[in-house]
Scaffold this motif. Sequence first.
Motif, PDB file in Angstrom:
ATOM      1  N   TYR A 174      -8.031  -0.544   1.906  1.00  6.54           N
ATOM      2  CA  TYR A 174      -7.214   0.299   1.052  1.00  6.54           C
ATOM      3  C   TYR A 174      -7.946   0.458  -0.284  1.00  6.54           C
ATOM      4  O   TYR A 174      -8.587  -0.491  -0.725  1.00  6.54           O
ATOM      5  N   SER A 199      -5.144   1.707  10.286  1.00  4.59           N
ATOM      6  CA  SER A 199      -4.370   1.023   9.256  1.00  4.59           C
ATOM      7  C   SER A 199      -3.192   0.245   9.850  1.00  4.59           C
ATOM      8  O   SER A 199      -2.590   0.650  10.843  1.00  4.59           O
ATOM      9  N   SER A 224      -5.046   5.255   2.541  1.00  3.16           N
ATOM     10  CA  SER A 224      -3.966   6.101   2.035  1.00  3.16           C
ATOM     11  C   SER A 224      -3.950   7.430   2.771  1.00  3.16           C
ATOM     12  O   SER A 224      -4.991   8.066   2.964  1.00  3.16           O
ATOM     13  N   LYS A 225      -2.779   7.876   3.149  1.00  2.00           N
ATOM     14  CA  LYS A 225      -2.667   9.150   3.868  1.00  2.00           C
ATOM     15  C   LYS A 225      -2.904  10.349   2.962  1.00  2.00           C
ATOM     16  O   LYS A 225      -3.042  11.470   3.445  1.00  2.00           O
ATOM     17  N   ASP A 282       0.590   4.317  -2.586  1.00  2.27           N
ATOM     18  CA  ASP A 282       0.416   5.721  -2.183  1.00  2.27           C
ATOM     19  C   ASP A 282       1.233   6.655  -3.069  1.00  2.27           C
ATOM     20  O   ASP A 282       0.723   7.628  -3.621  1.00  2.27           O
ATOM     21  N   ASP A 311       0.796  -1.218   0.000  1.00  3.65           N
ATOM     22  CA  ASP A 311       0.000   0.000   0.000  1.00  3.65           C
ATOM     23  C   ASP A 311       0.831   1.272   0.000  1.00  3.65           C
ATOM     24  O   ASP A 311       0.470   2.264  -0.639  1.00  3.65           O
ATOM     25  N   THR A 312       1.935   1.271   0.717  1.00  2.00           N
ATOM     26  CA  THR A 312       2.742   2.495   0.763  1.00  2.00           C
ATOM     27  C   THR A 312       3.346   2.808  -0.605  1.00  2.00           C
ATOM     28  O   THR A 312       3.512   3.971  -0.955  1.00  2.00           O
ATOM     29  N   ASP A 337      -0.232   2.145   6.582  1.00  2.00           N
ATOM     30  CA  ASP A 337      -0.085   3.527   6.146  1.00  2.00           C
ATOM     31  C   ASP A 337       0.230   4.465   7.304  1.00  2.00           C
ATOM     32  O   ASP A 337      -0.382   4.384   8.369  1.00  2.00           O
TER      33      ASP A 337
END
Length: 443
Positions: free
Chosen positions: A274, A316, A278-279, A250, A246-247, A319
């Motif tokens: 996700y 999370s 996400s940030k 992102d 996921d990062t 994230d």
Amino acid sequence: MRTAPHTRPNTPATRRRWHRVSGAAAAVAALVLAGLGVTTQATAATTSTAHTTKPHVTWTRSCATPSKKGEMACNALRVTGGTTAFQLEKAARKGVTPKAADASSPSGYGPSDLQDAYGLTAAATSNGSGETIAIVDAYDDPNAESDLAAYRSEYGLPACTTSNGCFKKVSQTGSTTSLPTADSGWATEISLDLDMVSATCPNCNILLVEAKSSSMANLGTAVNRAVTLGAKFVSNSYGGSESSSDTSYDSSYFNHPGVAITVSAGDSGYGAEYPAASKYVTSVGGTALSTSSSSRGWTEKVWSTSSSEGTGSGCSSYDAKPSWQTDTSCSKRMIADVSAVADPATGVSVYDTYGADGEGWATYGGTSASSPIIASVYALAGTPSSSSYPARFPYESAGTSALNDVTSGSNGSCSTTYFCTARSGYDGPTGWGTPQGVDAFTG
């Protein structure tokens, strides 16, 4: 399809009068519901003093559960039976028995309802011209433009077509002719998204970007395409399990300063999804929306049917926490930021002729409804500054009258109460609350 505009009261005071129900009419509605004998998947309690009954519906998921890592599912839920809040209110207002929904007319909330509930009536009339909202989904909906035209005609909204420059459909490569394979499940998702943008920001342009599959890589590529084509507002009504990838997603797909990217929090109850985690995005939770005798004229609570059916939320696993998120019990990204209507029992009207039964009008719910609504509120608020991350904007208005604080309901069981239970101020299922005008969505 009816071609005459569907007119209904728009001012808050008139809207509240429009929903006022006599005790006799409510009793009629109660007797009818008692005789339905419907097994329900979704039930939303109504706290309005104008109602003595609760909407009860059955529904089905539009898209299949992902079968492998990296695949996403859409978060659209189609009502298949029972009686919605809109049907009960309409019948009680007229003092008649609620009719079963059919494909010939709307059976859920429409533009005037949503605009009034979220304090957007004036903004929806005057704002949005020149702004483009992108809808990112998987696969093709061959009837997207014609279904959109039918929805807008029903509610008297301005035409939004390819020929007048308001609507554009492209693949993830940007092609207007080489489109993905059609898919009936995702087509209903597309119709829901397009209709919610139309309802909330009728003066906005709409860009539909269709990914060639439901993989995060292809959907992410479609997000990038939407931004490349100039969209400053991008709605994503899909999600899947979190992963260690996921990062990297992102940075590859969602890090777009100056673009408001919204993502559905999920429809499976408490638990993080996700790309809502996400940030860089605004994660959007879901509520049950009902009319009430309050000064607002509406009331909301956390949408939840069971521990596995309702709005998503959670902390999370991967994230990082964005700098503007300050809750103390989750060291990483917390879901959600804000919320909007998502309960199928208090659902929205959608016009679709390709997906599901393909007959026309149906009622939909899921956080697939709330994501495009919030993207549209951002658009009504105006273009974000080029270096901003719009996900932080609601945090700057936290605790003010610019947001309706949702303080009741829960979407499951959790060891940290606010992760899954509404409270005054910030909580996971509804974030800081729902829009009351556009002030919380400007930088």
